[in-house]
Enzyme design. Structure first.
Site, PDB file in Angstrom:
ATOM      1  CD  GLU A  27      -2.884   0.975   2.469  1.00  0.00           C
ATOM      2  OE1 GLU A  27      -2.792   0.019   3.264  1.00  0.00           O
ATOM      3  OE2 GLU A  27      -3.823   1.802   2.493  1.00  0.00           O
ATOM      4  CG  ASN A 174      -9.465  -1.844   1.532  1.00  0.00           C
ATOM      5  OD1 ASN A 174      -9.139  -2.996   1.784  1.00  0.00           O
ATOM      6  ND2 ASN A 174      -9.251  -0.855   2.394  1.00  0.00           N
ATOM      7  CD  GLU A 175     -10.098  -2.648   6.196  1.00  0.00           C
ATOM      8  OE1 GLU A 175     -10.118  -1.576   6.815  1.00  0.00           O
ATOM      9  OE2 GLU A 175      -9.392  -3.623   6.541  1.00  0.00           O
ATOM     10  CE1 TYR A 254      -3.178  -6.204   8.936  1.00  0.00           C
ATOM     11  CE2 TYR A 254      -5.464  -5.500   8.746  1.00  0.00           C
ATOM     12  CZ  TYR A 254      -4.184  -5.580   8.225  1.00  0.00           C
ATOM     13  OH  TYR A 254      -3.905  -5.032   7.001  1.00  0.00           O
ATOM     14  CD  GLU A 310      -5.894  -4.753   4.209  1.00  0.00           C
ATOM     15  OE1 GLU A 310      -5.799  -4.362   5.392  1.00  0.00           O
ATOM     16  OE2 GLU A 310      -6.317  -4.044   3.283  1.00  0.00           O
ATOM     17  CD  GLN A 359       0.381  -2.395   3.847  1.00  0.00           C
ATOM     18  OE1 GLN A 359       1.194  -1.741   3.203  1.00  0.00           O
ATOM     19  NE2 GLN A 359      -0.816  -1.911   4.190  1.00  0.00           N
TER      20      GLN A 359
HETATM   21  O1  AHR Z   1      -2.903  -2.582   6.279  1.00  0.00           O
HETATM   22  C1  AHR Z   1      -3.222  -1.392   6.916  1.00  0.00           C
HETATM   23  C2  AHR Z   1      -4.692  -1.035   6.798  1.00  0.00           C
HETATM   24  O2  AHR Z   1      -5.448  -1.981   7.497  1.00  0.00           O
HETATM   25  C3  AHR Z   1      -5.288  -1.061   5.423  1.00  0.00           C
HETATM   26  O3  AHR Z   1      -5.075   0.121   4.735  1.00  0.00           O
HETATM   27  C4  AHR Z   1      -6.740  -1.243   5.700  1.00  0.00           C
HETATM   28  O4  AHR Z   1      -7.409  -1.893   4.641  1.00  0.00           O
HETATM   29  C5  AHR Z   1      -6.756  -2.029   6.983  1.00  0.00           C
HETATM   30  O5  AHR Z   1      -7.615  -1.487   7.904  1.00  0.00           O
END
Ligand code: AHR
Length: 507
Positions: A27, A174-175, A254, A310, A359
């Site tokens: 990103e 995205n999101e 995450y 992600e 990432q």
């Molecule tokens: O990876 C960091 C961020 O986490 C990304 O931009 C977003 O899609 C997610 O919330």
């Protein structure tokens, strides 16, 4: 410690492990693109057309299969026209999401495809639904992929690229439940139907696979509503055929052992936090199964891939660095999170068709860190490298007898060992095994249905749980050849050290 038995039925093939399961995400965030991947053509750092040679070479060696770009949250604020044409004329803007720094757009569409060409990987472009128009998205696709006479193809040619590129995957937003527009699932799903209509397939023989924006973590309501809006449930006896509008549905997850608010240090943690982190990593299996069960109702033939684009550990940033840059160190704990997650993805390869760790360079759970001209490979890199033979292989049956759960809190228990096994086109059996204990080594006996092993090569990543690589000591944690095994009565016998990742190739 009592011996455990790993039974492998190499004859029982259970599904294909798509290479894209080992994918990555880059990103416009912190030092991922700029410095990490792209240093510009005039840099003193060795580069080819602006892409750092050291980083590109390392990623190729790891066999990167696919790269997602330009975001993330950045994608829903990205206007592609800002990133084409002569660099001196490209618009400068503020990257509002990430650190409020100036984005000069010197890395844009042409640079992304150049990078993927150098890496030899597939392309995954993420479009802008949150703040972009249907026309903008549609014209970007035309710009990238149309091979004929059209305003956008002509513009691409004027900008120096005669031939169209190939988009393998295209993300429609995205999101969109959060940074991508704070939408409700029904609203987003209707927009998805509309936007994806104009993601035209200009190459009939190389179709763009469309990825619909899926849920965050355990938001099952989102999954249900998006699918309900995009599909009719099949009637008895009917397959899905072409009734849907998507090839993939994304999922983001995450690992924050201390929770979203207080993420905890990347390098300083105790045993309790170690097991909590492992348990939170292993939780992705429940997410895959439960979101997968909803997907099964709409898509029983599993034509739609779950695209976990992600995932990874998200800790506090390294002290003294820009909080908006999400730069964190990477220890053996990250390596085990990667190992456990990838084993789970392999085992769910019937539904999970792609994943992208977040990432790739210098941001969150990276495989590579850079500092000026220096580069280091993180423990997570070594795991991806050790697992690379699973790509494009067939998952086979495996079972660990004597495995048990470990942990320091009832709520956060994990299996002692995690494994997955595949057979590749060359006939090798690939075994990847993690020992999640920080204290106990485990004697293992690996037995096969028919195979009598005659060729064995193995590698190991083992260190104390806090160990990580620094620019002063870049090879503290690294993959090493492992020969501490014996073949007895057709079984491969070895001891898995505490806190280790081991990979075998066996024939
Ligand atoms: O990876 C960091 C961020 O986490 C990304 O931009 C977003 O899609 C997610 O919330």
């Amino acid at each position: 410690m009592a011996m455990v038995r790993l039974f492998i039925n190499e004859k029982n093939k259970k599904g294909h492990i798509d290479p894209e399961i080992y994918g990555h995400f880059s990103e416009h965030l912190g030092r991922c693109i700029y410095e990490g991947l792209y240093v510009g053509e005039d840099s003193d750092i060795p580069n080819v057309n602006g892409m750092r040679t050291d980083v590109v070479e390392a990623l190729k060696e790891m066999k990167i299969p696919v790269l997602r770009w330009p975001g993330g949250c950045f994608a829903d604020e990205y206007h592609w026209r800002d990133g084409i044409g002569p660099k001196e004329n490209r618009k400068k803007m503020i990257n509002t999401h990430w650190g409020g720094v100036v984005e000069d757009n010197s890395f844009g569409t042409h640079e992304f495809f150049e990078l993927c060409e150098q890496l030899g990987c597939k392309t995954y472009v993420n479009g802008n639904v949150g703040s972009g128009t249907v026309q903008e998205m549609s014209e970007w696709v035309e710009y990238m992929t149309f091979d004929g006479v059209s305003p956008m193809a002509d513009l691409r040619k004027k900008n120096g690229h005669e031939k169209p590129w190939k988009i393998d995957y295209f993300g429609v937003g995205n999101e969109n439940w959060g940074c991508g527009g704070n939408m409700t699932p029904e609203y987003y799903a209707n927009l998805y139907r509309r936007y994806q209509t104009y993601v035209r397939q200009y190459h009939k023989d190389a179709p763009i696979r469309k990825v619909c924006g899926g849920p965050n973590v355990a938001d099952y309501f989102w999954t249900e509503k998006v699918l309900e809006t995009c599909f009719a449930k099949p009637q008895p006896g009917e397959g899905m055929g072409t009734r849907g509008f998507m090839d993939g549905l994304s999922l983001h997850y995450y690992v924050h052992p201390e929770g979203w608010e207080k993420k905890g240090s990347a390098t300083e943690f105790d045993d309790k936090t170690w097991y909590k982190t492992m348990a939170k990593a292993a939780y992705i299996e429940e997410l895959i199964e439960r979101h997968g069960a909803i997907m099964d109702q709409y898509d029983p033939e599993k034509k739609i891939g779950m695209v976990i684009d992600e995932w990874g550990c998200w800790f506090e940033v390294e002290p003294g660095t820009n909080p908006g840059f999400l730069y964190q160190q990477n220890t053996m704990r990250d390596a085990l999170v990667a190992g456990v997650s990838l084993n789970i993805f392999n085992k769910h390869c019937d539904r999970v068709k792609m994943t992208c760790i977040a990432q790739m360079v210098n941001v969150l759970q990276s495989v590579i860190l850079t500092e000026g001209p220096k580069m280091l490979l993180t423990p997570t890199y070594h795991v991806f490298h050790m697992y690379k033979h699973h790509q494009d292989a067939e998952l086979v049956d495996s079972y660990i007898e004597g495995n048990r759960t470990i942990g320091m809190e009832e709520e956060y228990q994990v299996p002692l060992l995690s494994e997955s096994v595949s057979v590749d086109a060359e006939g090798y059996v690939n075994v990847t095994l993690n020992n999640l204990s920080v204290t106990e080594e485990v004697p293992v006996e690996m037995a096969f249905a028919q195979l009598l092993p005659s060729q064995v090569t193995a590698a190991i990543l083992r260190e104390e749980m806090h160990a990580y690589n620094t620019f002063e000591e870049p090879e503290k944690v690294k993959e090493e050849a492992f020969d501490a095994y014996e073949i007895r009565d057709g079984k491969v016998c070895f001891t898995a050290p505490a806190c280790s990742v081991i990979s075998f190739r066996i024939k």
